[in-house]
Design a protein around this motif. Structure first.
Motif, PDB file in Angstrom:
ATOM      1  N   LEU A  61     -97.199 -20.863  43.929  1.00 25.17           N
ATOM      2  CA  LEU A  61     -96.470 -21.654  45.262  1.00 25.17           C
ATOM      3  C   LEU A  61     -97.127 -21.909  46.679  1.00 25.17           C
ATOM      4  O   LEU A  61     -96.878 -22.761  47.212  1.00 25.17           O
ATOM      5  CB  LEU A  61     -95.154 -20.605  45.472  1.00 25.17           C
ATOM      6  N   GLY A  62     -98.298 -20.745  46.549  1.00 23.60           N
ATOM      7  CA  GLY A  62     -98.587 -20.907  47.627  1.00 23.60           C
ATOM      8  C   GLY A  62     -99.617 -21.759  47.875  1.00 23.60           C
ATOM      9  O   GLY A  62    -100.054 -22.747  48.898  1.00 23.60           O
ATOM     10  N   SER A  63    -100.090 -22.436  46.518  1.00 24.16           N
ATOM     11  CA  SER A  63    -101.135 -23.063  46.431  1.00 24.16           C
ATOM     12  C   SER A  63    -100.724 -24.873  46.130  1.00 24.16           C
ATOM     13  O   SER A  63    -101.269 -25.368  47.336  1.00 24.16           O
ATOM     14  CB  SER A  63    -101.093 -23.628  44.463  1.00 24.16           C
ATOM     15  N   PHE A  64     -98.986 -25.047  45.828  1.00 25.64           N
ATOM     16  CA  PHE A  64     -98.234 -26.068  46.543  1.00 25.64           C
ATOM     17  C   PHE A  64     -97.688 -26.030  47.897  1.00 25.64           C
ATOM     18  O   PHE A  64     -97.844 -27.670  48.219  1.00 25.64           O
ATOM     19  CB  PHE A  64     -97.189 -25.740  45.822  1.00 25.64           C
ATOM     20  N   LEU A  65     -98.014 -25.323  48.430  1.00 27.37           N
ATOM     21  CA  LEU A  65     -97.790 -25.330  49.906  1.00 27.37           C
ATOM     22  C   LEU A  65     -98.765 -25.420  50.513  1.00 27.37           C
ATOM     23  O   LEU A  65     -98.679 -26.736  51.486  1.00 27.37           O
ATOM     24  CB  LEU A  65     -97.002 -23.734  51.232  1.00 27.37           C
ATOM     25  N   SER A  66    -100.042 -25.699  50.287  1.00 28.39           N
ATOM     26  CA  SER A  66    -100.980 -25.383  50.869  1.00 28.39           C
ATOM     27  C   SER A  66    -101.321 -26.803  50.710  1.00 28.39           C
ATOM     28  O   SER A  66    -102.034 -27.827  51.852  1.00 28.39           O
ATOM     29  CB  SER A  66    -102.452 -24.578  50.518  1.00 28.39           C
ATOM     30  N   TRP A  67    -101.374 -27.826  49.629  1.00 26.24           N
ATOM     31  CA  TRP A  67    -101.541 -28.955  49.283  1.00 26.24           C
ATOM     32  C   TRP A  67    -100.349 -30.086  49.561  1.00 26.24           C
ATOM     33  O   TRP A  67    -100.452 -30.953  50.599  1.00 26.24           O
ATOM     34  CB  TRP A  67    -100.819 -29.112  48.144  1.00 26.24           C
ATOM     35  N   TRP A  68     -99.509 -29.247  50.160  1.00 26.35           N
ATOM     36  CA  TRP A  68     -98.273 -30.317  51.103  1.00 26.35           C
ATOM     37  C   TRP A  68     -99.050 -30.207  52.476  1.00 26.35           C
ATOM     38  O   TRP A  68     -98.640 -31.125  52.998  1.00 26.35           O
ATOM     39  CB  TRP A  68     -96.875 -29.770  50.784  1.00 26.35           C
ATOM     40  N   LEU A  69     -99.344 -29.240  52.897  1.00 24.38           N
ATOM     41  CA  LEU A  69     -99.534 -29.186  54.065  1.00 24.38           C
ATOM     42  C   LEU A  69    -100.570 -29.764  54.046  1.00 24.38           C
ATOM     43  O   LEU A  69    -100.616 -30.838  55.311  1.00 24.38           O
ATOM     44  CB  LEU A  69     -99.620 -27.599  54.752  1.00 24.38           C
ATOM     45  N   MET A  70    -101.329 -30.252  53.674  1.00 26.97           N
ATOM     46  CA  MET A  70    -102.702 -30.215  53.665  1.00 26.97           C
ATOM     47  C   MET A  70    -102.900 -31.919  53.871  1.00 26.97           C
ATOM     48  O   MET A  70    -103.400 -33.235  54.399  1.00 26.97           O
ATOM     49  CB  MET A  70    -103.950 -30.983  52.785  1.00 26.97           C
ATOM     50  N   ASN A  71    -101.541 -32.507  52.855  1.00 25.51           N
ATOM     51  CA  ASN A  71    -101.166 -34.135  52.758  1.00 25.51           C
ATOM     52  C   ASN A  71    -100.515 -34.079  53.854  1.00 25.51           C
ATOM     53  O   ASN A  71    -100.349 -35.921  54.332  1.00 25.51           O
ATOM     54  CB  ASN A  71     -99.961 -34.266  51.181  1.00 25.51           C
ATOM     55  N   GLN A  72     -99.818 -33.280  54.414  1.00 28.96           N
ATOM     56  CA  GLN A  72     -99.141 -33.611  55.989  1.00 28.96           C
ATOM     57  C   GLN A  72    -100.041 -33.597  57.343  1.00 28.96           C
ATOM     58  O   GLN A  72     -99.576 -33.870  58.557  1.00 28.96           O
ATOM     59  CB  GLN A  72     -98.405 -32.592  55.997  1.00 28.96           C
ATOM     60  N   SER A  73    -101.274 -33.653  57.045  1.00 35.32           N
ATOM     61  CA  SER A  73    -102.486 -33.690  57.907  1.00 35.32           C
ATOM     62  C   SER A  73    -101.718 -32.582  59.077  1.00 35.32           C
ATOM     63  O   SER A  73    -102.833 -32.406  60.256  1.00 35.32           O
ATOM     64  CB  SER A  73    -102.333 -35.134  58.695  1.00 35.32           C
ATOM     65  N   PHE A  74    -101.940 -31.436  58.500  1.00 33.91           N
ATOM     66  CA  PHE A  74    -101.588 -30.437  59.314  1.00 33.91           C
ATOM     67  C   PHE A  74    -102.730 -29.607  59.401  1.00 33.91           C
ATOM     68  O   PHE A  74    -103.338 -29.025  58.181  1.00 33.91           O
ATOM     69  CB  PHE A  74    -101.018 -28.957  58.375  1.00 33.91           C
ATOM     70  N   HIS A  75    -103.882 -29.220  60.827  1.00 30.42           N
ATOM     71  CA  HIS A  75    -105.223 -28.731  60.147  1.00 30.42           C
ATOM     72  C   HIS A  75    -105.360 -27.647  59.561  1.00 30.42           C
ATOM     73  O   HIS A  75    -106.298 -27.581  59.721  1.00 30.42           O
ATOM     74  CB  HIS A  75    -105.931 -29.006  61.941  1.00 30.42           C
ATOM     75  N   LEU A  76    -104.422 -27.215  60.231  1.00 31.68           N
ATOM     76  CA  LEU A  76    -104.404 -25.098  59.725  1.00 31.68           C
ATOM     77  C   LEU A  76    -104.189 -24.926  58.528  1.00 31.68           C
ATOM     78  O   LEU A  76    -103.766 -24.143  58.094  1.00 31.68           O
ATOM     79  CB  LEU A  76    -104.032 -24.429  60.443  1.00 31.68           C
ATOM     80  N   TRP A  77    -104.087 -26.111  57.465  1.00 30.88           N
ATOM     81  CA  TRP A  77    -104.134 -25.522  55.866  1.00 30.88           C
ATOM     82  C   TRP A  77    -104.442 -24.815  55.466  1.00 30.88           C
ATOM     83  O   TRP A  77    -103.904 -23.802  54.065  1.00 30.88           O
ATOM     84  CB  TRP A  77    -103.363 -27.405  54.750  1.00 30.88           C
ATOM     85  N   TRP A  78    -105.563 -24.257  55.373  1.00 32.95           N
ATOM     86  CA  TRP A  78    -106.517 -23.609  54.381  1.00 32.95           C
ATOM     87  C   TRP A  78    -106.389 -22.757  54.818  1.00 32.95           C
ATOM     88  O   TRP A  78    -107.207 -21.166  54.058  1.00 32.95           O
ATOM     89  CB  TRP A  78    -107.972 -24.320  55.571  1.00 32.95           C
ATOM     90  N   ILE A  79    -105.645 -21.906  56.275  1.00 38.31           N
ATOM     91  CA  ILE A  79    -104.882 -20.750  56.167  1.00 38.31           C
ATOM     92  C   ILE A  79    -104.249 -19.877  54.860  1.00 38.31           C
ATOM     93  O   ILE A  79    -104.818 -18.504  54.809  1.00 38.31           O
ATOM     94  CB  ILE A  79    -104.351 -20.336  57.674  1.00 38.31           C
ATOM     95  N   ILE A  80    -103.975 -20.255  54.040  1.00 34.98           N
ATOM     96  CA  ILE A  80    -102.905 -20.538  53.429  1.00 34.98           C
ATOM     97  C   ILE A  80    -103.830 -19.927  52.199  1.00 34.98           C
ATOM     98  O   ILE A  80    -103.554 -18.625  51.123  1.00 34.98           O
ATOM     99  CB  ILE A  80    -101.737 -20.987  52.696  1.00 34.98           C
ATOM    100  N   PRO A  81    -105.038 -20.472  51.781  1.00 39.04           N
ATOM    101  CA  PRO A  81    -105.538 -19.781  50.418  1.00 39.04           C
ATOM    102  C   PRO A  81    -106.691 -19.639  50.755  1.00 39.04           C
ATOM    103  O   PRO A  81    -106.968 -19.064  49.697  1.00 39.04           O
ATOM    104  CB  PRO A  81    -106.397 -21.707  50.217  1.00 39.04           C
ATOM    105  N   ALA A  82    -107.056 -19.161  52.315  1.00 37.34           N
ATOM    106  CA  ALA A  82    -108.261 -18.260  52.125  1.00 37.34           C
ATOM    107  C   ALA A  82    -107.438 -17.187  52.139  1.00 37.34           C
ATOM    108  O   ALA A  82    -107.696 -16.023  51.845  1.00 37.34           O
ATOM    109  CB  ALA A  82    -108.459 -18.239  53.964  1.00 37.34           C
ATOM    110  N   ALA A  83    -106.047 -16.456  52.691  1.00 32.77           N
ATOM    111  CA  ALA A  83    -105.171 -15.577  52.912  1.00 32.77           C
ATOM    112  C   ALA A  83    -104.329 -15.300  51.491  1.00 32.77           C
ATOM    113  O   ALA A  83    -104.321 -13.438  50.484  1.00 32.77           O
ATOM    114  CB  ALA A  83    -103.996 -15.710  53.439  1.00 32.77           C
ATOM    115  N   LEU A  84    -104.588 -16.575  51.030  1.00 25.52           N
ATOM    116  CA  LEU A  84    -103.641 -15.516  49.395  1.00 25.52           C
ATOM    117  C   LEU A  84    -104.976 -15.248  48.670  1.00 25.52           C
ATOM    118  O   LEU A  84    -104.847 -14.416  47.953  1.00 25.52           O
ATOM    119  CB  LEU A  84    -102.805 -16.799  49.040  1.00 25.52           C
TER     120      LEU A  84
END
Length: 131
Positions: free
Chosen positions: A25-48
């Motif tokens: 779920l975290g991977s999908f959320l990160s991917w979605w945020l990255m595709n939304q051009s959310f600059h801090l998408w990388w926080i999710i994979p770093a924390a997970l």
């Protein structure tokens, strides 16, 4: 009946279906945020990723996890405050903290994570509740 039965202690790598679900779920959320051009998408994979390392691979003490989390928050806030949204600068600052936490845990007589039988000379004391 013993009012304080010992919980069977184990050592080594562990994973549950819930851990797997959270990672997916975290991977999908990160991917979605990255595709939304959310600059801090990388926080999710770093924390997970650290959640997985600390809770499943190295079995890090909670207080060390919390110290790592506090340093991560300070690190990210400092970089965002300086208008740095890329993941490399915080990652470069956070990596030594991660290595310190893992090394500290692995040198403990209570270490029971991956390769505990090879690393911890007192693993049998830990497993038999003598520590």
């Amino acid at each position: 009946m013993n009012p304080n039965p010992h919980i069977n202690r184990t050592c080594g790598f562990r994973i549950s279906w819930l851990d797997g679900l959270i990672l997916v779920l975290g991977s999908f959320l990160s991917w979605w945020l990255m595709n939304q051009s959310f600059h801090l998408w990388w926080i999710i994979p770093a924390a997970l990723g650290h959640f997985f390392l600390f809770c499943n691979v190295f079995l890090v003490w909670r207080r060390l996890e919390l110290l790592w989390a506090a340093s991560f928050v300070v690190n990210v806030v400092a970089h965002v405050a300086s208008n740095e949204f890329d993941f490399w600068p915080p990652l470069l600052w956070q990596t030594p903290v991660t290595l310190l936490v893992v090394a500290w845990q692995m040198r403990s007589p209570w270490y029971h994570g991956i390769f505990a039988h090879q690393i911890n000379a007192r693993i049998q004391d830990y497993l038999s509740h003598k520590l």
